[in-house]
Motif scaffolding. Structure first.
Motif, PDB file in Angstrom:
ATOM      1  N   GLU A 208       0.809  -1.218   0.000  1.00 23.87           N
ATOM      2  CA  GLU A 208       0.000   0.000   0.000  1.00 23.87           C
ATOM      3  C   GLU A 208       0.848   1.277   0.000  1.00 23.87           C
ATOM      4  O   GLU A 208       0.310   2.378  -0.108  1.00 23.87           O
ATOM      5  N   VAL A 209       2.173   1.135   0.148  1.00 23.95           N
ATOM      6  CA  VAL A 209       3.074   2.281   0.004  1.00 23.95           C
ATOM      7  C   VAL A 209       3.508   2.329  -1.457  1.00 23.95           C
ATOM      8  O   VAL A 209       4.209   1.435  -1.948  1.00 23.95           O
ATOM      9  N   VAL A 210       3.060   3.372  -2.156  1.00 25.41           N
ATOM     10  CA  VAL A 210       3.264   3.475  -3.602  1.00 25.41           C
ATOM     11  C   VAL A 210       4.236   4.608  -3.908  1.00 25.41           C
ATOM     12  O   VAL A 210       3.970   5.776  -3.581  1.00 25.41           O
ATOM     13  N   ALA A 211       5.345   4.273  -4.537  1.00 26.74           N
ATOM     14  CA  ALA A 211       6.310   5.274  -4.979  1.00 26.74           C
ATOM     15  C   ALA A 211       6.090   5.540  -6.463  1.00 26.74           C
ATOM     16  O   ALA A 211       6.052   4.603  -7.272  1.00 26.74           O
ATOM     17  N   VAL A 212       5.910   6.788  -6.821  1.00 23.62           N
ATOM     18  CA  VAL A 212       5.752   7.186  -8.222  1.00 23.62           C
ATOM     19  C   VAL A 212       7.042   7.871  -8.651  1.00 23.62           C
ATOM     20  O   VAL A 212       7.425   8.899  -8.096  1.00 23.62           O
ATOM     21  N   LEU A 213       7.714   7.281  -9.632  1.00 25.07           N
ATOM     22  CA  LEU A 213       9.014   7.759 -10.066  1.00 25.07           C
ATOM     23  C   LEU A 213       8.851   8.746 -11.216  1.00 25.07           C
ATOM     24  O   LEU A 213       8.395   8.397 -12.298  1.00 25.07           O
ATOM     25  N   LEU A 214       9.200   9.997 -10.974  1.00 25.40           N
ATOM     26  CA  LEU A 214       8.989  11.071 -11.942  1.00 25.40           C
ATOM     27  C   LEU A 214      10.320  11.524 -12.540  1.00 25.40           C
ATOM     28  O   LEU A 214      11.338  11.584 -11.851  1.00 25.40           O
ATOM     29  N   PHE A 215      10.268  11.859 -13.826  1.00 25.91           N
ATOM     30  CA  PHE A 215      11.448  12.333 -14.528  1.00 25.91           C
ATOM     31  C   PHE A 215      11.147  13.664 -15.205  1.00 25.91           C
ATOM     32  O   PHE A 215       9.999  13.965 -15.542  1.00 25.91           O
TER      33      PHE A 215
END
Length: 426
Positions: free
Chosen positions: A29-36
């Motif tokens: 439930e811990v969601v990391a969204v990787l942005l560039f």
């Protein structure tokens, strides 16, 4: 989009069965969204909206969102906007779900530190998602090797060519391979994120979230009368500088004629074997399947913009019979020609395309197979064992080529293993 019921109840496919156990510090439930930097804002906003807003009042279990910069910021995005992510790559070590919503350019390699962070997260059991061109980042990290995957249809040939170990299928809305999931372009990212919520918390939670987002909980893409799939004649940009470009252009201009791959090889002054190899290397697709797809695409356009019967459409697209057209059309678009036309016109009350006028029934194409019956009545195509339409690999003109096995779209890819979940756009 459809996922078999048995797979709805159990997501543990072959890939996830061999995945490492989720590290104790990681939770799904811990969601990391990787942005560039340079990433499109729409795709980037999808996981931020799905997983980053508390909707517990609507019955949607809460996720904890970690917006992470995949490189030094500030990050520039669509329209010149600048983003400042509150977390860096170190936050990926706490996430049980990692989402790469997009990558800025399919021609540029992603940053090495981001790739290493993705590999470590996956090694420690994290579930990794690639939305749209985010699949290129997952592929660069080696996470898609030997796996089925999808991406935006426009970039699928490039993904297949650059990463031959990846089993690319551009016909899917999304592909769930257990601990690695990918989606097609733009809005398909919403479908995949809803699928993740459904997997984690059930259909009721996914339905509640879909209502909040004002989107369908499931898109039955390609089902008869629902959302028919669309094809395109696009090829990788590199083909413009290749000698085969002239042959491809000729083929697209003469789809109404009956010719096969042997004829294309002759026009390229190559043997069939050499032509097949060159074409596959350049496009990521077998020339036979590409040509069949172009004929189906031409039929799709005629069904949308004309009143020609199915028999006439078959003749105008180079198929030897309407039976051949129906088999290929149903296999690639998931509906019969008549059902596709009816669904298209139901969405467009004027009965025409968005920017293409209806073509009148000006001239009847001779068709010796016409017999006065309903042109798309009871289907007469054959069904091979396992439900695949057609008993042999079809020639580019729709006739069966003896002695060759059935070939589906992107036939050079390895078959999927059973037990994997797929959101198929059929």
């Amino acid at each position: 989009m459809s996922v078999p019921t048995s797979q709805e109840d159990s997501r543990e496919g072959p890939a996830s069965a061999t995945a490492r156990k989720l590290a104790a510090r990681r939770r799904r439930e811990v969601v990391a969204v990787l942005l560039f930097s340079g990433g499109p804002i729409f795709e980037s906003s999808i996981p931020l909206s799905v997983f980053g807003i508390d909707r517990q009042d609507a019955g949607v279990p809460r996720y904890r969102l970690l917006a992470c910069a995949g490189e030094d910021g500030p990050l520039r995005t669509t329209g010149g906007l600048q983003l400042t992510a509150p977390h860096g790559l170190e936050a990926l070590s706490r996430a049980g779900t990692v989402v790469v919503p997009a990558w800025r350019s399919i021609s540029q390699p992603p940053p090495a530190p981001a790739l290493e962070a993705l590999r470590q997260a996956h090694d420690e059991g994290a579930r990794v998602l690639g939305l749209c061109t985010g699949a290129f980042v997952l592929a660069a990290a080696g996470l898609l090797d030997g796996r089925p995957a999808t991406t935006h249809w426009m970039y699928a040939p490039t993904l297949a060519k650059r990463y031959p170990a990846v089993h690319v299928d551009p016909r899917e809305l999304f592909v769930d391979d257990g601990d690695i999931l990918t989606s097609a372009g733009t809005a398909a990212g919403i479908d995949l994120c809803l699928h993740v919520v459904r997997t984690d918390h059930g259909a009721e939670a996914a339905g509640a979230l879909a209502r909040r987002l004002v989107v369908p909980p499931r898109r039955a893409a390609g089902a008869d009368g629902a959302h028919p799939r669309h094809l395109d004649r696009s090829l990788p940009e590199e083909i413009g500088a290749d000698p085969l470009a002239e042959v491809v252009a000729w083929a697209l201009e003469h789809l109404h004629e009956q010719f096969d791959v042997e004829a294309l090889a002759a026009r390229a002054y190559m043997s069939r074997r050499t032509f097949d190899r060159r074409f596959r290397t350049l496009t990521g697709s077998a020339p036979l399947q590409w040509l069949i797809t172009q004929r189906v695409l031409q039929a799709q356009r005629l069904l949308e913009t004309s009143d020609y019967s199915v028999d006439e459409v078959a003749a105008r697209c180079g198929f030897r019979s309407p039976v051949a057209l129906r088999g290929h059309f149903r296999r690639q678009l998931g509906a019969s020609p008549a059902s596709y036309r009816a669904a298209y016109r139901a969405r467009r009350p004027d009965g025409g395309g968005a920017d293409a006028p209806r073509v009148p029934h000006a001239r009847k194409v001779p068709a010796p197979h016409e017999g006065g019956r309903d042109p798309d009545g009871p289907r007469s195509h054959t069904t091979a064992p396992g439900g695949t339409e057609g008993r042999a690999e079809a020639r580019a003109d729709g006739a069966a080529e003896p002695g060759k096995p059935q070939s589906d779209a992107w036939s050079h890819r390895l078959p999927r293993q059973r037990g994997r979940g797929h959101g198929r756009a059929t």
